[in-house]
Enzyme design. Structure first.
Site, short mmCIF file in Angstrom:
data_model
loop_
_atom_site.label_atom_id
_atom_site.label_comp_id
_atom_site.label_asym_id
_atom_site.label_seq_id
_atom_site.Cartn_x
_atom_site.Cartn_y
_atom_site.Cartn_z
N HIS A 111 0.82 -1.21 0.00
CA HIS A 111 0.00 0.00 0.00
C HIS A 111 0.86 1.27 0.00
CE1 HIS A 111 -3.02 2.80 2.22
NE2 HIS A 111 -3.10 2.96 0.92
N HIS A 169 1.53 4.87 -2.86
CA HIS A 169 1.69 6.25 -2.39
C HIS A 169 3.09 6.80 -2.67
CE1 HIS A 169 -1.98 7.10 0.06
NE2 HIS A 169 -2.11 5.78 -0.04
N HIS A 181 -3.76 0.81 -6.53
CA HIS A 181 -4.07 1.41 -5.23
C HIS A 181 -5.46 1.01 -4.75
CE1 HIS A 181 -5.54 4.70 -2.56
NE2 HIS A 181 -4.42 4.39 -1.95
N ASN A 232 -6.21 -0.88 -1.18
CA ASN A 232 -6.64 0.11 -0.20
C ASN A 232 -8.09 -0.06 0.26
OD1 ASN A 232 -6.15 2.77 1.28
ND2 ASN A 232 -7.97 3.26 0.07
N ILE A 277 -6.42 8.97 -1.12
CA ILE A 277 -6.73 8.78 0.29
C ILE A 277 -5.76 7.75 0.87
CG2 ILE A 277 -8.39 6.96 -0.14
CD1 ILE A 277 -8.53 9.56 2.68
#
Length: 855
Positions: free
Chosen positions: A519, A524, A707, A711, A855
């Site tokens: 993740h 990110h 993602h 997520n 997010i």
């Protein structure tokens, strides 16, 4: 209007903007900080319209031979407020604007200047000119010139702003009068690499992770800077220019990089246009207040957990967190009716059955259809047999044998299974073993590095065969090797409890690898350098900028918030996840082997041995009912087709790619600066149209579908903490010990004392509830936040085809979920695999692919 009528050769425009509200800024998850600020809403209408001015710039005629920049028209101001457009969370207003513009003398507009003479900023959404002319190319709207702005405009003393029309151009095809302006705007976005960045700046530059801080007692090697150091490589983040302070307790071995960026709690920087929208800021603040402020903060200081055990008293108490909640004492809340402080939404994993999660089938299914379906791989013969090297005179490590595996393989022999590609492994040995000595010296951590062996059954489901648990072996004062035990499946007696505990240790490995690597790192962290390089090197006029820009929305902001509150020293990740202060170091160690090209889904599947190309070049899955791969490949293929058709509109051949100066500089910066700690040899050269397609598709895949896959299932699965614990606090008990006796007499208590305790679980659940929630203003794959994102009509048509293909895929995914023969689609917990359905409503929906890591 009489003055307007008298003007000659008027060009009418429509300006859409948003005035700044007081609820504008939130710098941390602690709340809103923009209070006491004088806002545009305080000004009267007349002052506002007269304080914002515009000048058109020609794209076809220059000032003079010595000044190639486009001719600039006369200054004009906003006219009457036409309307207020009601939108979610934002108040868009439309204004008329009239320009004196003689086409014969000035040519065709291609850009405009805007000047803000107020002390405050406003958000310029767009401007549209009514401009029918034959000189606009056939690729564009024949009646309008659109300017898609979507940017904050600050006081003109800080900087002047220029916006370009939506027509895309490669650098070499840019109209002459716009070339200088195009270069100047990129120069402004790059900055000079010095100074402290102010809140209104729009400067994109690189820095190492020197803003994660340190905790009291850190030595010279504690909490190292990540990035710029061969021992701790890392992707770059946005440079803020905040003051650097020397890390305390350093010694003579301290390196130059051991400095940390100092930021006040309410003071952080991201380039101005990277901030959340006003609506998302409000919504984010409300969710944070509910999730963290309403649950965690009272627990931090309350006597509740100080005066009571931090252990769950059985599975029933865990379930109470979702079924009415656990009330805090009146002495803590100070209210007549105590609120349910530990009251969470029911996770999807236990909506249909409270105990199906514990089955071996569900344990295995979640490796291919759960939160982290990206690690399992085909077992290789070379990693099946582990040499049984003697550790010391008192201990001999255990190893998995053919006999161990064949005991549960339904009569199939290991050699046959290898030949038929039916053996798989979830392998966390190398990721964790090197850090286990440090981890197991932490106050409450007791962890293994795990390997889980699995068999593909005839019905397409996976069956766990054995779990290998390894840890560094200590003999006296020295660590001399690895101590390994092997646990086999069992359904009764104390052996079944040991098997359950072994599975828990596997899931703890998986939960931590998922959060830190799959993740955080692999989506990110790795995508931020691409966002920085894109703004620094690809003009808004560049077609590849228009392709990629939506896939960086909110990423820089959410990453800054994560560095501030989630992954920094002593913060939530370190407090509630197994590796504690070594969490980010572990992600750095894994990043050493990160390869960009392997992030493409087909290559990832092939690398893990879960797919292969047949004689026709088609990709075949080894596990045919592999929900993440099946759905993901459809999304990948649709995305690649869209990118391929789009790229073909602008690059006629490979030479056009090589001659694209902006594109080449963009890629050079990605490789040498953004991901500068990795070997250059692993990167594609970006010398052909094929390279551009594959590269852009991979970037979009990482930012969107990958993602989403790792997520938005966090709370549906991990919200039930005993299904996905984040900590392990006991090793497998040995016979004739107190822990072994407790495990025999009370298996639930032994299990709960092994995994994440109550307080840490509360924090974990609060955070993943936040991370699993879709915002109301989310923009999903196949969508754009502006219908006029490009004036190229053929590009618009191709994008509509892409959107239509995604709608078809959405239906096909739903059909597969309804196919009872595909047992991995829903599993024992009866939860359909929906996380790669492209669209979603707001909230925790376990579906939806946002365009970006938002997010």
């Amino acid at each position: 209007m009489s003055s307007i009528v008298e003007r000659k050769k008027l060009v009418k425009g429509r300006v859409v903007l948003i005035r700044k509200s007081v609820l504008q800024s939130i710098s941390t998850v602690k709340g809103v900080v923009a209070t006491g600020i004088k806002t545009i809403n305080d000004a009267v209408e007349l002052d506002f319209t007269k304080s914002v001015s515009f000048k058109l710039i020609s794209r076809t005629k220059s000032e003079n031979p010595s000044n190639p920049a486009g001719k600039v028209g006369k200054e004009t101001h906003l006219e009457n407020n036409v309307s207020v457009l009601r939108t979610l969370g934002e108040r868009k207003e439309e204004f008329d604007v009239y320009f004196e513009w003689d086409h014969n003398d000035m040519g065709t507009p291609g850009a405009f200047y805007v000047k803000n003479e107020m002390n405050d900023e406003f958000f310029l959404v767009s401007m549209t000119l009514e401009y029918p002319t034959q000189q606009i190319t056939e690729l564009e709207d024949q009646n309008h010139i659109h300017f898609d702005c979507n940017s904050w405009v600050h006081n003109h003393k800080s900087y002047n702003r220029i916006f370009f029309a939506n027509t895309p151009y490669l650098p070499g095809n840019t109209p002459g009068p716009l070339k200088t302006l195009r270069q100047e705007e990129l120069k402004n976005l790059r900055g000079d690499g010095t100074g402290k960045r102010e809140e209104w700046d729009r400067i994109y530059d690189y820095d190492v992770y020197n803003d994660l801080g340190f905790v009291d007692g850190d030595g010279a090697l504690g909490h190292p800077v990540l990035g710029g150091n061969k021992n701790y490589p890392y992707p770059r983040r946005v440079r803020t220019g905040r003051k650097l302070i020397q890390k305390p307790n350093n010694n003579n071995n301290n390196q130059k990089g051991d400095k940390y960026e100092e930021q006040d709690d309410e003071d952080y920087y991201v380039p101005r246009d990277e901030n959340f929208s006003q609506g998302k800021r409000r919504e984010f603040s409300q969710i944070v207040t509910k999730a963290l402020g309403g649950r965690v903060a009272p627990l931090l200081t309350s006597l509740y957990l100080k005066s009571t055990s931090n252990e769950f008293n059985g599975f029933e108490e865990v379930l109470k967190m979702y079924e009415g909640g656990v009330n805090l004492p009146l002495s803590i809340t100070g209210t007549a009716t105590p609120p349910s402080a530990l009251n969470f939404p029911t996770p999807h994993a236990i909506k249909e059955s409270k105990f199906a999660w514990v089955t071996d089938e569900e344990f295995a299914r979640e490796m291919i259809a759960g939160v982290n379906p990206v690690v399992i791989r085909l077992l290789k013969e070379e990693d099946f047999f582990v040499p049984a090297n003697l550790v010391c005179n008192c201990t001999q490590p255990s190893t998995v044998t053919k006999k161990d595996l064949e005991a549960n393989m339904d009569g199939v022999k290991v050699d046959q299974a290898f030949a038929a590609k039916r053996l798989f492994i979830l392998d966390y040995y190398h990721a964790f073993l090197g850090y286990l000595t440090k981890i197991n010296e932490l106050p409450s951590a007791k962890a293994y590095a795990t390997r889980t062996f699995l068999f593909l059954k005839d019905d397409g489901t996976l069956k766990p065969l054995a779990i290998e648990l390894s840890k560094p072996h200590r003999c006296g004062d020295r660590y001399l090797g690895t101590e390994t035990i092997v646990v086999l499946p069992a359904e009764r007696g104390v052996e079944s409890t040991i098997w359950l505990l072994a599975k828990a240790h596997v899931v703890v490995n998986d939960s931590n690898y998922h959060q830190l690597i799959s993740h955080w790192l692999n989506t990110h962290a790795v995508i931020e350098p691409f966002a920085i390089a894109t703004h620094r090197n690809l003009s808004v006029l560049h077609p590849i900028y228009k392709l990629l820009h939506p896939h960086f929305r909110d990423t820089i902001n959410i990453n800054a918030l994560a560095r501030k509150s989630l992954i920094s020293a002593g913060s939530i990740i370190e407090e509630t996840f197994l590796p504690g202060p070594y969490s980010m170091e572990i992600s750095s160690a894994v990043y050493k082997n990160w390869v960009f090209t392997n992030q493409a889904l087909p290559k990832d599947l092939i690398k893990r041995g879960l797919a292969f190309e047949d004689g026709n070049g088609d990709l075949k899955l080894v596990i045919e009912d592999y929900p993440y791969a099946v759905d993901g490949l459809q999304i990948w293929n649709a995305t690649k087709l869209w990118v391929q058709d789009y790229v073909a509109l602008y690059y006629s051949d490979d030479n056009a790619v090589k001659e694209d100066t902006e594109l080449q500089e963009w890629w050079k910066e990605v490789v040498e600066k953004g991901h500068g700690d990795l070997k250059k040899e692993q990167w594609p050269k970006l010398q052909s149209c094929k390279d551009v397609v594959e590269t852009c598709t991979t970037i979009i895949w990482i930012a969107s579908a990958l993602h989403a896959a790792v997520n938005f299932g966090q709370y549906p699965y991990g919200g039930y903490i005993i299904n996905r614990p984040t900590q392990s606090r006991r090793w497998i008990p040995e016979p004739k010990t107190q822990e072994y006796e407790e495990m025999t007499n009370n298996p639930q208590e032994a299990f709960l004392k092994t995994i994440t305790p109550k307080y840490q679980a509360t924090i974990d659940l609060s955070v993943i509830e936040l991370l699993s929630t879709h915002a109301k203003d989310e923009v999903y794959l196949g969508q754009r936040d502006s219908p006029n994102w490009t004036s190229h009509q053929r590009a618009q048509e191709l994008f509509k085809i892409f959107t239509g293909n995604l709608k078809n895929i959405e239906k096909e995914i739903s059909d597969r979920n309804n196919n009872k023969e595909l047992r991995n689609r829903t599993g024992p917990i009866n939860l359909p695999y929906t996380v790669l359905l492209p669209t979603s409503d707001p909230g925790i929906t376990y579906r939806g692919i946002p365009n970006s890591v938002s997010i």
